[in-house]
Scaffold this active site. Structure first.
Site, PDB file in Angstrom:
ATOM      1  CG  ASN A 176      16.478   4.642  26.604  1.00 35.94           C
ATOM      2  OD1 ASN A 176      15.567   4.019  26.091  1.00 35.94           O
ATOM      3  ND2 ASN A 176      17.725   4.235  26.588  1.00 35.94           N
ATOM      4  CG  HIS A 200      21.836   3.052  25.964  1.00 34.17           C
ATOM      5  ND1 HIS A 200      21.227   3.144  24.734  1.00 34.17           N
ATOM      6  CD2 HIS A 200      20.968   2.341  26.732  1.00 34.17           C
ATOM      7  CE1 HIS A 200      20.069   2.523  24.760  1.00 34.17           C
ATOM      8  NE2 HIS A 200      19.886   2.023  25.961  1.00 34.17           N
ATOM      9  CB  CYS A 242      14.998  -3.758  29.045  1.00 39.10           C
ATOM     10  SG  CYS A 242      15.766  -5.162  28.225  1.00 39.10           S
ATOM     11  CG  HIS A 248      17.447   2.114  30.279  1.00 41.83           C
ATOM     12  ND1 HIS A 248      16.225   1.849  29.708  1.00 41.83           N
ATOM     13  CD2 HIS A 248      18.373   1.797  29.343  1.00 41.83           C
ATOM     14  CE1 HIS A 248      16.407   1.384  28.477  1.00 41.83           C
ATOM     15  NE2 HIS A 248      17.702   1.334  28.228  1.00 41.83           N
ATOM     16  NE  ARG A 287      16.540  -0.309  20.024  1.00 37.44           N
ATOM     17  CZ  ARG A 287      16.958  -0.750  21.210  1.00 37.44           C
ATOM     18  NH1 ARG A 287      16.369  -1.778  21.798  1.00 37.44           N
ATOM     19  NH2 ARG A 287      17.957  -0.144  21.846  1.00 37.44           N
ATOM     20  CG  ASP A 288      16.131   1.138  24.430  1.00 36.43           C
ATOM     21  OD1 ASP A 288      15.420   0.208  24.859  1.00 36.43           O
ATOM     22  OD2 ASP A 288      17.210   1.459  24.958  1.00 36.43           O
TER      23      ASP A 288
HETATM   24  P1  HMG Z   1      16.985 -17.936  18.443  1.00 38.50           P
HETATM   25  O1  HMG Z   1      15.612 -18.443  18.657  1.00 38.50           O
HETATM   26  O2  HMG Z   1      18.095 -18.538  19.249  1.00 38.50           O
HETATM   27  O3  HMG Z   1      17.403 -17.883  16.895  1.00 38.50           O
HETATM   28  O4  HMG Z   1      16.969 -16.371  18.701  1.00 38.50           O
HETATM   29  P2  HMG Z   1      17.429 -18.919  15.747  1.00 38.50           P
HETATM   30  O5  HMG Z   1      18.575 -18.543  14.874  1.00 38.50           O
HETATM   31  O6  HMG Z   1      17.341 -20.325  16.278  1.00 38.50           O
HETATM   32  O7  HMG Z   1      16.086 -18.589  14.950  1.00 38.50           O
HETATM   33  C1  HMG Z   1      14.803 -18.861  15.467  1.00 38.50           C
HETATM   34  C2  HMG Z   1      13.758 -18.234  14.563  1.00 38.50           C
HETATM   35  O8  HMG Z   1      13.914 -16.823  14.524  1.00 38.50           O
HETATM   36  C3  HMG Z   1      13.850 -18.684  13.114  1.00 38.50           C
HETATM   37  O9  HMG Z   1      12.528 -18.651  12.584  1.00 38.50           O
HETATM   38  C4  HMG Z   1      14.638 -17.602  12.465  1.00 38.50           C
HETATM   39  O10 HMG Z   1      14.380 -17.466  11.093  1.00 38.50           O
HETATM   40  C5  HMG Z   1      14.140 -16.377  13.192  1.00 38.50           C
HETATM   41  P3  HMG Z   1      11.629 -20.008  12.465  1.00 38.50           P
HETATM   42  O11 HMG Z   1      12.451 -20.923  11.623  1.00 38.50           O
HETATM   43  O12 HMG Z   1      11.440 -20.493  13.884  1.00 38.50           O
HETATM   44  O13 HMG Z   1      10.382 -19.518  11.838  1.00 38.50           O
HETATM   45  N1  HMG Z   1      15.136 -15.301  13.213  1.00 38.50           N
HETATM   46  C6  HMG Z   1      14.893 -14.046  12.798  1.00 38.50           C
HETATM   47  N2  HMG Z   1      13.791 -13.458  12.283  1.00 38.50           N
HETATM   48  C7  HMG Z   1      13.902 -12.159  11.936  1.00 38.50           C
HETATM   49  N3  HMG Z   1      15.035 -11.439  12.085  1.00 38.50           N
HETATM   50  C8  HMG Z   1      16.140 -11.991  12.590  1.00 38.50           C
HETATM   51  C9  HMG Z   1      16.100 -13.351  12.961  1.00 38.50           C
HETATM   52  N4  HMG Z   1      17.010 -14.192  13.477  1.00 38.50           N
HETATM   53  C10 HMG Z   1      16.410 -15.383  13.619  1.00 38.50           C
HETATM   54  N5  HMG Z   1      17.245 -11.264  12.744  1.00 38.50           N
HETATM   55  C11 HMG Z   1      17.777 -14.160  18.245  1.00 38.50           C
HETATM   56  C12 HMG Z   1      18.148 -15.587  18.583  1.00 38.50           C
HETATM   57  C13 HMG Z   1      19.013 -13.318  18.413  1.00 38.50           C
HETATM   58  C14 HMG Z   1      17.255 -14.086  16.823  1.00 38.50           C
HETATM   59  C15 HMG Z   1      16.655 -13.714  19.240  1.00 38.50           C
HETATM   60  O14 HMG Z   1      17.061 -14.003  20.531  1.00 38.50           O
HETATM   61  C16 HMG Z   1      16.318 -12.250  19.135  1.00 38.50           C
HETATM   62  O15 HMG Z   1      15.825 -11.797  18.117  1.00 38.50           O
HETATM   63  N6  HMG Z   1      16.592 -11.495  20.202  1.00 38.50           N
HETATM   64  C17 HMG Z   1      16.366 -10.062  20.193  1.00 38.50           C
HETATM   65  C18 HMG Z   1      16.133  -9.571  21.578  1.00 38.50           C
HETATM   66  C19 HMG Z   1      15.963  -8.062  21.551  1.00 38.50           C
HETATM   67  O16 HMG Z   1      15.678  -7.473  20.523  1.00 38.50           O
HETATM   68  N7  HMG Z   1      16.111  -7.431  22.738  1.00 38.50           N
HETATM   69  C20 HMG Z   1      15.953  -6.027  22.851  1.00 38.50           C
HETATM   70  C21 HMG Z   1      17.042  -5.267  22.169  1.00 38.50           C
HETATM   71  S1  HMG Z   1      18.513  -5.126  23.159  1.00 38.50           S
HETATM   72  C22 HMG Z   1      18.223  -3.740  24.142  1.00 38.50           C
HETATM   73  O17 HMG Z   1      17.162  -3.198  24.117  1.00 38.50           O
HETATM   74  C23 HMG Z   1      19.353  -3.209  24.949  1.00 38.50           C
HETATM   75  C24 HMG Z   1      19.911  -1.880  24.424  1.00 38.50           C
HETATM   76  O18 HMG Z   1      18.917  -0.880  24.412  1.00 38.50           O
HETATM   77  C25 HMG Z   1      21.031  -1.428  25.320  1.00 38.50           C
HETATM   78  C26 HMG Z   1      20.620  -1.475  26.785  1.00 38.50           C
HETATM   79  O19 HMG Z   1      19.839  -0.664  27.242  1.00 38.50           O
HETATM   80  O20 HMG Z   1      21.102  -2.421  27.412  1.00 38.50           O
HETATM   81  C27 HMG Z   1      20.468  -2.039  23.012  1.00 38.50           C
HETATM   82 MG    MG Z   2      18.349   0.366  26.203  1.00 44.24          MG
END
Ligand code: HMG
Ligand code: MG
Length: 292
Positions: free
Chosen positions: A241, A199, A232, A201, A7-8
């Site tokens: 990571n 966690h 990221c 990086h 995933r990450d």
């Molecule tokens: P938004 O645009 O504010 O959400 O995004 P919304 O509720 O207004 O929805 C917009 C559209 O997205 C809609 O579709 C929803 O259906 C769809 P449309 O009507 O436009 O066709 N939608 C989804 N589709 C599939 N699955 C869902 C979902 N939710 C809404 N769950 C949202 C807000 C949170 C959804 C968006 O910002 C998002 O998905 N962000 C994810 C970002 C991400 O994945 N970042 C990387 C992971 S974090 C990371 O890596 C850090 C970590 O490793 C730790 C570290 O190292 O720090 C964990």
């Molecule tokens: Mg991470």
């Protein structure tokens, strides 16, 4: 050891990594002895295109008994998809920095917590584990320095939600051992060390040192990514990571049993690096391969 490579590690890849490669990667990791593999992410595909098809990945993998296959869930929609895909653990994620939370999940920290209330309630009802990840716990690409108290504030809110485990994430790999000590010291005042993970990086090459500092303080759960995959999408320039092979070498050298076969992980690191056409970032992996 929580393996976050599938995933990450892969989420930042520009070219779509085929589903069968992701499935093969996860199967090889479980065969090598990992008992917790971050396998999928049910986020919006408009935000992270690489994680589209996570349901298929979860359907195709070979499930070994006792292995936790976890998935990221930013909201209830993501939770329902993770439940349908039979994830054993869901990961909610926010940050210690407001700016990063906005960029990553398009809301404030407070709004993210509100969003997670029904996710955690549903997961508890359905008998799933809940892990919470706190990004930018040691520094933010937008805001800069992050104070331990900001991490404590989010930890407290994650605890109130009822999370089982909390990840202290150095998203951009800027933290130092001194900072690691200060952050864990602060959070151990609100909850026992056993619920926290590290966690890290490796952008500044500090991840192994930070792990050792955290280990000495009593942290017992660490995340890593085979071959040091990753980066990221919302933290420009941040690298992957810490490499799993390097962490295993450290742990085994300390006499800590991980149940994971380092030799097999080295082969997996080479497999996935070749599959995505990227250099293997694990120092230990490269050293052991050179010896062969
Ligand atoms: P938004 O645009 O504010 O959400 O995004 P919304 O509720 O207004 O929805 C917009 C559209 O997205 C809609 O579709 C929803 O259906 C769809 P449309 O009507 O436009 O066709 N939608 C989804 N589709 C599939 N699955 C869902 C979902 N939710 C809404 N769950 C949202 C807000 C949170 C959804 C968006 O910002 C998002 O998905 N962000 C994810 C970002 C991400 O994945 N970042 C990387 C992971 S974090 C990371 O890596 C850090 C970590 O490793 C730790 C570290 O190292 O720090 C964990
Ligand atoms: Mg991470």
């Amino acid at each position: 050891m929580v393996e976050v490579g599938p995933r990450d590690g892969l989420q930042n890849e520009k070219d779509f990594v085929p589903i069968d490669v992701k499935v093969d990667l996860i199967n090889r990791l479980s065969d090598a002895g990992f008992t917790n593999i971050e396998s999928a992410s049910f986020v919006s595909p408009k935000w992270i295109a690489q994680m589209a098809g996570s349901d298929e990945v979860m359907r195709e993998i070979k499930r070994l008994p006792g292995v936790i296959y976890s998935a990221l869930t930013p909201n209830l929609q993501g939770y329902e998809a993770a439940l349908a895909a039979k994830a054993n653990e869901v990961v909610i994620f926010s940050a210690a920095s407001e700016a990063f939370t906005q960029k990553n999940i398009n809301c404030s920290i407070h709004e993210s917590i509100q969003r997670f209330v029904p996710v955690v309630q549903s997961a508890k009802r359905d008998g799933l584990l809940v892990r919470a990840s706190i990004s930018c716990s040691l520094g933010c690409p937008y805001q800069g320095p992050v104070e331990p108290q900001q991490v404590v504030n989010v930890v407290q809110q994650m605890l109130d939600l009822g999370c089982d485990e909390i990840d202290i994430a150095d998203t951009i790999g800027v933290g130092t051992a001194g900072q690691v000590k200060r952050v864990y010291e602060a959070i151990f005042k609100v909850a026992p060390s056993k619920i926290f993970s590290g966690h890290f990086h490796d952008t500044y090459g500090q991840a192994l040192t930070n792990i050792y500092a955290a280990l000495e303080m009593g942290v017992a759960i660490f995340h890593s990514s085979v071959a040091g995959l990753g980066g990221c999408p919302y933290a420009k320039g941040a690298t992957g990571n810490v490499a799993t092979e390097d962490v295993l070498y450290l742990m085994h050298g300390l006499g800590i049993e991980t149940g994971i076969h380092l030799g097999e992980v080295v082969k997996i690191g080479e497999f996935i690096s070749t599959a995505i056409g990227k250099p293997n970032q694990s120092r230990v992996g490269k050293a052991l391969l050179n010896r062969q």
